[in-house]
Design an enzyme around this catalytic site. Structure first.
Site, PDB file in Angstrom:
ATOM      1  N   ARG A   1       0.892  -1.185  -0.104  1.00 19.59           N
ATOM      2  CA  ARG A   1      -0.123   0.000  -0.028  1.00 19.59           C
ATOM      3  C   ARG A   1       0.975   1.131  -0.168  1.00 19.59           C
ATOM      4  O   ARG A   1       1.602   1.692   0.996  1.00 19.59           O
ATOM      5  CB  ARG A   1      -0.992   0.131   1.271  1.00 19.59           C
ATOM      6  CG  ARG A   1      -2.107   1.118   1.016  1.00 19.59           C
ATOM      7  CD  ARG A   1      -2.918   1.008   2.312  1.00 19.59           C
ATOM      8  NE  ARG A   1      -1.907   1.885   3.249  1.00 19.59           N
ATOM      9  CZ  ARG A   1      -2.156   1.618   4.768  1.00 19.59           C
ATOM     10  NH1 ARG A   1      -2.761   0.444   5.036  1.00 19.59           N
ATOM     11  NH2 ARG A   1      -1.210   2.290   5.392  1.00 19.59           N
TER      12      ARG A   1
ATOM     13  N   GLU B   1       4.441   7.056   2.440  1.00 20.99           N
ATOM     14  CA  GLU B   1       5.443   6.121   2.755  1.00 20.99           C
ATOM     15  C   GLU B   1       5.037   4.876   1.768  1.00 20.99           C
ATOM     16  O   GLU B   1       3.670   5.067   1.404  1.00 20.99           O
ATOM     17  CB  GLU B   1       5.523   5.396   4.232  1.00 20.99           C
ATOM     18  CG  GLU B   1       4.158   5.319   4.679  1.00 20.99           C
ATOM     19  CD  GLU B   1       4.075   4.146   5.848  1.00 20.99           C
ATOM     20  OE1 GLU B   1       5.042   3.490   6.093  1.00 20.99           O
ATOM     21  OE2 GLU B   1       3.066   4.124   6.515  1.00 20.99           O
TER      22      GLU B   1
ATOM     23  N   ASN C   1       4.131   0.853   1.899  1.00 16.69           N
ATOM     24  CA  ASN C   1       4.056  -0.291   3.060  1.00 16.69           C
ATOM     25  C   ASN C   1       4.327  -1.555   2.218  1.00 16.69           C
ATOM     26  O   ASN C   1       3.531  -2.051   1.558  1.00 16.69           O
ATOM     27  CB  ASN C   1       2.635  -0.190   3.882  1.00 16.69           C
ATOM     28  CG  ASN C   1       2.658   1.076   4.868  1.00 16.69           C
ATOM     29  OD1 ASN C   1       3.404   1.287   5.828  1.00 16.69           O
ATOM     30  ND2 ASN C   1       1.918   1.995   4.180  1.00 16.69           N
TER      31      ASN C   1
ATOM     32  N   SER D   1      -2.553  -2.825   6.164  1.00 23.48           N
ATOM     33  CA  SER D   1      -4.279  -3.144   6.697  1.00 23.48           C
ATOM     34  C   SER D   1      -5.224  -2.318   6.087  1.00 23.48           C
ATOM     35  O   SER D   1      -5.015  -1.396   5.290  1.00 23.48           O
ATOM     36  CB  SER D   1      -4.119  -3.083   8.276  1.00 23.48           C
ATOM     37  OG  SER D   1      -3.555  -2.028   8.707  1.00 23.48           O
TER      38      SER D   1
ATOM     39  N   LYS E   1      11.866   2.885   5.569  1.00 23.37           N
ATOM     40  CA  LYS E   1      11.975   4.286   5.242  1.00 23.37           C
ATOM     41  C   LYS E   1      13.317   4.605   4.645  1.00 23.37           C
ATOM     42  O   LYS E   1      13.076   5.781   3.843  1.00 23.37           O
ATOM     43  CB  LYS E   1      11.403   5.048   6.391  1.00 23.37           C
ATOM     44  CG  LYS E   1       9.984   4.603   6.636  1.00 23.37           C
ATOM     45  CD  LYS E   1       9.181   5.313   7.629  1.00 23.37           C
ATOM     46  CE  LYS E   1       7.940   4.967   7.841  1.00 23.37           C
ATOM     47  NZ  LYS E   1       7.457   3.654   8.256  1.00 23.37           N
TER      48      LYS E   1
ATOM     49  N   LYS F   1      12.159  10.250  10.881  1.00 21.25           N
ATOM     50  CA  LYS F   1      11.359   9.010  11.135  1.00 21.25           C
ATOM     51  C   LYS F   1      12.380   7.924  11.232  1.00 21.25           C
ATOM     52  O   LYS F   1      13.519   7.926  10.640  1.00 21.25           O
ATOM     53  CB  LYS F   1      10.617   8.595   9.816  1.00 21.25           C
ATOM     54  CG  LYS F   1       9.512   9.560   9.290  1.00 21.25           C
ATOM     55  CD  LYS F   1       8.787   8.985   8.125  1.00 21.25           C
ATOM     56  CE  LYS F   1       7.731   9.926   7.799  1.00 21.25           C
ATOM     57  NZ  LYS F   1       6.930   9.213   6.682  1.00 21.25           N
TER      58      LYS F   1
ATOM     59  N   GLU G   1       7.315   0.661  11.845  1.00 23.25           N
ATOM     60  CA  GLU G   1       5.898   0.716  11.147  1.00 23.25           C
ATOM     61  C   GLU G   1       5.005   0.675  12.074  1.00 23.25           C
ATOM     62  O   GLU G   1       5.176   0.325  13.248  1.00 23.25           O
ATOM     63  CB  GLU G   1       5.582  -0.553  10.291  1.00 23.25           C
ATOM     64  CG  GLU G   1       6.611  -0.904   9.148  1.00 23.25           C
ATOM     65  CD  GLU G   1       6.516   0.376   8.160  1.00 23.25           C
ATOM     66  OE1 GLU G   1       5.441   0.918   7.924  1.00 23.25           O
ATOM     67  OE2 GLU G   1       7.557   0.838   7.317  1.00 23.25           O
ATOM     68  N   GLY G   2       3.697   1.111  11.635  1.00 26.66           N
ATOM     69  CA  GLY G   2       2.547   0.880  12.784  1.00 26.66           C
ATOM     70  C   GLY G   2       2.093   2.168  13.325  1.00 26.66           C
ATOM     71  O   GLY G   2       1.348   1.901  14.272  1.00 26.66           O
TER      72      GLY G   2
ATOM     73  N   ARG H   1      -8.072   7.735   4.899  1.00 28.10           N
ATOM     74  CA  ARG H   1      -7.928   7.945   6.536  1.00 28.10           C
ATOM     75  C   ARG H   1      -8.126   9.406   6.616  1.00 28.10           C
ATOM     76  O   ARG H   1      -7.292  10.251   6.128  1.00 28.10           O
ATOM     77  CB  ARG H   1      -6.888   7.317   7.203  1.00 28.10           C
ATOM     78  CG  ARG H   1      -6.835   5.872   7.099  1.00 28.10           C
ATOM     79  CD  ARG H   1      -5.639   5.247   7.778  1.00 28.10           C
ATOM     80  NE  ARG H   1      -4.596   5.492   6.908  1.00 28.10           N
ATOM     81  CZ  ARG H   1      -3.119   5.036   7.185  1.00 28.10           C
ATOM     82  NH1 ARG H   1      -2.892   4.741   8.343  1.00 28.10           N
ATOM     83  NH2 ARG H   1      -2.215   5.503   6.284  1.00 28.10           N
TER      84      ARG H   1
HETATM   85  P1  ADP Z   1       4.106   4.501   9.815  1.00 28.51           P
HETATM   86  O1  ADP Z   1       4.680   3.358   8.796  1.00 28.51           O
HETATM   87  O2  ADP Z   1       4.122   4.440  11.309  1.00 28.51           O
HETATM   88  O3  ADP Z   1       2.555   4.469   9.369  1.00 28.51           O
HETATM   89  P2  ADP Z   1       4.484   7.053   8.365  1.00 28.51           P
HETATM   90  O4  ADP Z   1       5.461   7.399   7.729  1.00 28.51           O
HETATM   91  O5  ADP Z   1       2.837   6.687   7.719  1.00 28.51           O
HETATM   92  O6  ADP Z   1       4.730   5.885   9.477  1.00 28.51           O
HETATM   93  O7  ADP Z   1       4.001   8.087   9.412  1.00 28.51           O
HETATM   94  C1  ADP Z   1       2.649   8.169  10.160  1.00 28.51           C
HETATM   95  C2  ADP Z   1       2.020   9.368   9.966  1.00 28.51           C
HETATM   96  O8  ADP Z   1       2.693  10.701  10.286  1.00 28.51           O
HETATM   97  C3  ADP Z   1       1.089   9.275   8.686  1.00 28.51           C
HETATM   98  O9  ADP Z   1       0.188   8.856   8.583  1.00 28.51           O
HETATM   99  C4  ADP Z   1       0.781  10.882   8.470  1.00 28.51           C
HETATM  100  O10 ADP Z   1      -0.270  11.374   8.895  1.00 28.51           O
HETATM  101  C5  ADP Z   1       2.292  11.430   9.504  1.00 28.51           C
HETATM  102  N1  ADP Z   1       3.266  11.844   8.302  1.00 28.51           N
HETATM  103  C6  ADP Z   1       4.204  11.166   7.894  1.00 28.51           C
HETATM  104  N2  ADP Z   1       5.058  11.670   7.002  1.00 28.51           N
HETATM  105  C7  ADP Z   1       4.732  13.037   6.830  1.00 28.51           C
HETATM  106  C8  ADP Z   1       5.077  14.187   6.074  1.00 28.51           C
HETATM  107  N3  ADP Z   1       6.136  13.993   5.214  1.00 28.51           N
HETATM  108  N4  ADP Z   1       4.166  15.050   5.912  1.00 28.51           N
HETATM  109  C9  ADP Z   1       3.012  15.031   6.973  1.00 28.51           C
HETATM  110  N5  ADP Z   1       2.717  14.191   7.709  1.00 28.51           N
HETATM  111  C10 ADP Z   1       3.434  13.053   7.623  1.00 28.51           C
HETATM  112 MG    MG Z   2       4.056   2.019   7.486  1.00 33.65          MG
HETATM  113 MG    MG Z   3       1.707   4.821   7.829  1.00 33.80          MG
END
Ligand code: ADP
Ligand code: MG
Ligand code: MG
Length: 543
Positions: free
Chosen positions: A132, A163, A165, A170, A349, A411, A415-416, A519
Site C-alpha cells: 500500500r 510512505e 508499506n 491493513s 523508510k 522517522k 511501522e505501525g 483515512r
Molecule cells: P508508519 O509506517 O508508522 O505508518 P508513516 O510514515 O506513515 O509511518 O507516518 C505516520 C503518519 O505521520 C502518517 O500517517 C502521516 O499522518 C504523518 N506523516 C508522515 N510523514 C509525513 C510528512 N512527510 N508530512 C506530513 N505528515 C506526515
Molecule cells: Mg508504514
Molecule cells: Mg503510515
C-alpha cells in the site's frame, strides 16, 4: 497541473439531521462488519472475543481531486514493480540497509541477519507483496504555513507520498466496507438535499479487498502448481494459507473478511500467532524441499502454501529468540511468504529516502524496462528526503533538522504509527541522541537509523464528522472536526520471482493494483493511525 477548487466541507447539518444520519450510518457499519473488538476494560488487558464496537468512520466522504486520485491509481503498478525489484537487488539492499541502518537499529539488524543467513539457501523462488502506497495532498502555495485559505482554493494541489508499506498493509477489508457505507448513504434518502455532488458517480468502487484476496489466491495456486498438483486433487485439500496474527488483535475484522473470501474460493485458511507456530511447526529433516507443516490440535497435520504476515512488522511482535527463530524457519521453508524478509526490508523508510536521491531510481526502472516518463511520475510524488549520516546530503539534512525543524518530520525505521518525531521536537531529540552517545562519531552513526522528510502541507478548508464508538473512558458519536487531513492509500498485489541477476527484472506471475484507503484525522494530530484512535476510515468524493 491545475486541480479543481475544493468545496467547503462538510455540508451543514442541523442537530436532528446529524443524529439521524449518524444513527443510519452506525447501524450500517454494525450490519456490515465495520467493527473492532472493544478496548479491554481494566483490569482485563485482552479484548473481548464475543462483542464488537464499530470502527471509527467519517459521516461523509471527503472531497479529493479526481485527477490526483487517478494519478495515484495509475502509478501503483510501477511502484509495485519498483519495490519488487528493490527486494531482489542484493547490492542495493546491502548498500542501503546492510551498511547503514542495521549498524544502529537492532530490529532491522535481526531482519537483516536472517536475510543474509538464508538468502543463498532459499527453496521458494516466489514472493508475494501485498503493498500500500500512502499519499497526502500537498498545497504547493501554502508557503510553509499549515495550509491557508487562498492556497487551498487555488488549484495547486500535488500528490506526495508519505510512505510505501510492504508488510501487514491493513484496512483493505474495512475501507472497502466504508466505501460501501458512503455509497449506500448516497443511494438512499440519507444524503438527500445536502449537497449535489454526493452521488454514487463521484464515489469510486473500491477493489481493495479483491486486490488483496487475488494476491493470496494467486500465491496459493502457484504453490499448488509448483508441487505438480492440480487444485482439484484430494491431496490439495490439506494445503492451507497461514495468517500470522497478533494475539488479542482488535483489528481482526479487517483480516477475517480476507480469510473468508479466500475460503469462498475453495482454499483453506488457518490463523496462528508466532507462539502457536513455534509450538506446531514441522519441517521434516529428510525433506529437501522443506515443506512447511503445522501440527494443529484440531485440523491435524496440515501443509502451508502461503504465509501471510499480519504480525511481525515491529519489535513488540517478537518476544524473544524463539519468535525470531520461527520467522527464520518460515523464511527458509517452501511456503510462499507475504512478505519475504527481503520485501519487508525493501519497505524500510531508508529505502524511500535513498530512492529520492539522484540516479537511484533510474537504474532500477531501467532493469524493469520502464520509460523515462514513469520515472518522472514516481519522482513527482517524492518530497524532500534526507539521510542524517556523514555524507554531504546527510550533513545538509542535519543542518535543516536543527535550523528549520518546523518544516520536517524525523522517522525511524518502524511501522505501525506513533514512532515519528515532529517539527520543533526534532532538535531536542537529536541532542538527546548526542548526549547519550559516547562520542560524536557514535552520535553520527546513530543518526543513520533515521531519515528526515519535509512535511507535506495538506490543503485547509475541509472538515468532516468523525464518528467513533463509546469506550469506557469516552462518549461516542459524530463530532465535527473543522479542519481535517486525509491520507490516501492505494493497494497493489504482486507475486514475483527474483531473477537473481542484476540486469534482469523480476519475473511477475500475478499483478493487480487498485483499491484504496482514505483515512481522515483532525489536523492537530500529527499521526494518522486508525487503530490507535487518531483517524477514521473515510472514502474519497471525487471532484
Ligand atoms: P508508519 O509506517 O508508522 O505508518 P508513516 O510514515 O506513515 O509511518 O507516518 C505516520 C503518519 O505521520 C502518517 O500517517 C502521516 O499522518 C504523518 N506523516 C508522515 N510523514 C509525513 C510528512 N512527510 N508530512 C506530513 N505528515 C506526515
Ligand atoms: Mg508504514
Ligand atoms: Mg503510515
Amino acid at each position: 497541473m491545475s486541480t479543481p477548487t475544493l468545496p467547503a466541507w462538510p455540508p451543514a447539518l442541523s442537530e436532528e439531521a446529524r443524529e439521524h444520519l449518524s444513527h443510519q450510518a452506525t447501524d450500517y457499519a454494525l450490519s456490515h462488519g465495520i467493527v473492532y473488538r472493544p478496548v479491554p476494560t481494566p483490569p482485563s488487558t485482552t479484548p473481548s472475543t464475543d462483542s464488537t464496537i464499530h470502527a471509527p468512520f467519517s459521516l461523509f466522504p471527503s472531497p479529493f481531486p479526481r485527477t490526483l486520485f487517478n494519478k495515484a491509481q495509475s502509478i501503483q503498478p510501477a511502484y509495485d514493480l519498483l519495490y519488487a525489484q528493490v527486494s531482489s537487488d542484493h547490492a542495493f539492499l546491502e548498500r542501503v540497509i546492510g551498511q547503514s541502518v542495521v549498524q544502529v537499529d537492532s530490529f532491522q539488524k535481526q531482519l537483516w541477519d536472517i536475510y543474509t543467513a538464508v538468502k543463498d539457501d532459499l527453496v521458494q523462488p516466489l514472493s508475494l507483496g501485498l503493498f500500500r502506497s500512502d499519499y497526502l495532498l500537498h498545497d504547493a502555495q501554502s508557503e510553509g504555513e499549515a495550509g491557508n485559505e487562498m492556497g487551498s482554493r487555488s488549484g495547486q494541489l500535488e500528490l506526495k507520498q508519505v510512505e510505501f508499506n510492504t508488510i501487514s498493509a491493513s484496512f483493505g477489508a474495512l475501507c472497502t466496507r466504508v466505501s460501501g457505507l458512503h455509497r449506500h448513504l448516497s443511494n438512499t434518502t440519507d444524503y438527500l438535499g445536502l449537497e449535489e455532488s454526493l452521488k454514487a458517480d463521484n464515489l469510486p468502487e473500491n477493489q481493495a479487498q479483491d486486490v488483496l484476496v487475488g494476491g493470496l489466491t494467486a500465491a496459493h495456486a502457484a504453490y499448488i502448481s509448483q508441487q505438480g498438483k492440480s487444485e482439484s486433487e484430494a491431496s490439495t485439500q490439506n494445503v492451507y494459507v497461514l495468517f500470522v496474527v497478533q494475539e488479542g488483535e482488535r483489528n481482526a475484522f479487517d483480516q477475517r473478511p480476507l480469510e473468508h473470501a479466500v475460503q469462498a474460493r475453495g482454499i483453506r485458511v488457518v490463523r496462528q500467532s508466532f507462539a502457536e507456530i513455534a509450538e506446531r511447526m514441522t519441517i521434516k529433516p529428510d525433506d529437501a524441499k522443506r515443506t512447511l507443516f503445522l501440527n494443529h490440535p484440531v485440523l491435524g497435520l496440515i501443509e502451508i502454501s502461503t504465509v501471510y504476515f499480519r504480525a511481525g512488522y515491529g519489535p513488540s511482535d517478537y518476544t524473544g529468540d524463539t519468535d525470531w527463530n520461527t520467522r527464520k524457519q518460515l523464511e527458509q521453508s517452501l511456503a510462499i511468504k507475504c512478505p519475504s524478509i527481503a520485501v519487508q526490508l525493501a519497505g524500510a523508510k531508508k529505502v524511500q529516502q535513498v530512492l529520492a536521491e539522484p540516479q537511484q531510481l533510474e537504474p532500477l526502472l531501467t532493469t524493469l524496462h520502464a520509460d523515462a516518463s514513469t520515472a518522472q511520475s514516481l519522482r513527482d510524488t517524492f518530497t524532500d528526503l534526507y539521510p542524517l549520516d556523514d555524507s554531504p546530503l546527510g550533513r545538509q539534512g542535519y543542518q535543516l533538522a536543527t535550523t528549520s525543524p518546523e518544516h520536517y518530520v524525523l522517522k525511524p525505521q518502524r511501522e505501525g504509527g506513533g514512532n515519528n518525531v515532529y517539527r520543533t521536537d526534532i532538535p531536542r531529540f537529536l541532542a538527546e541522541l548526542e548526549s547519550s552517545s559516547s562520542s560524536s562519531s557514535t552520535a553520527v552513526a546513530r543518526r543513520q537509523a533515521y531519515i528526515l522528510m519535509s512535511l507535506i502541507k495538506p490543503p485547509s478548508g475541509l472538515g468532516n464528522f468523525l464518528v467513533k464508538a463509546s469506550t469506557p473512558t469516552s462518549k461516542g458519536g459524530a463530532v465535527l472536526a473543522k479542519d481535517t487531513v486525509s491520507e490516501l492509500g492505494v493497494y497493489g498485489a504482486i507475486l514475483f520471482s527474483n531473477a537473481n541477476s542484476h540486469s534482469h527484472g523480476v519475473q511477475v506471475k500475478h499483478h493487480q493494483s487498485g483499491g484504496y484507503l482514505l483515512r481522515t484525522k483532525g489536523r492537530d494530530s500529527d499521526e494518522g493511525g486508525v487503530a490507535v484512535g487518531f483517524s477514521v476510515i473515510d472514502s474519497p468524493l471525487l471532484i
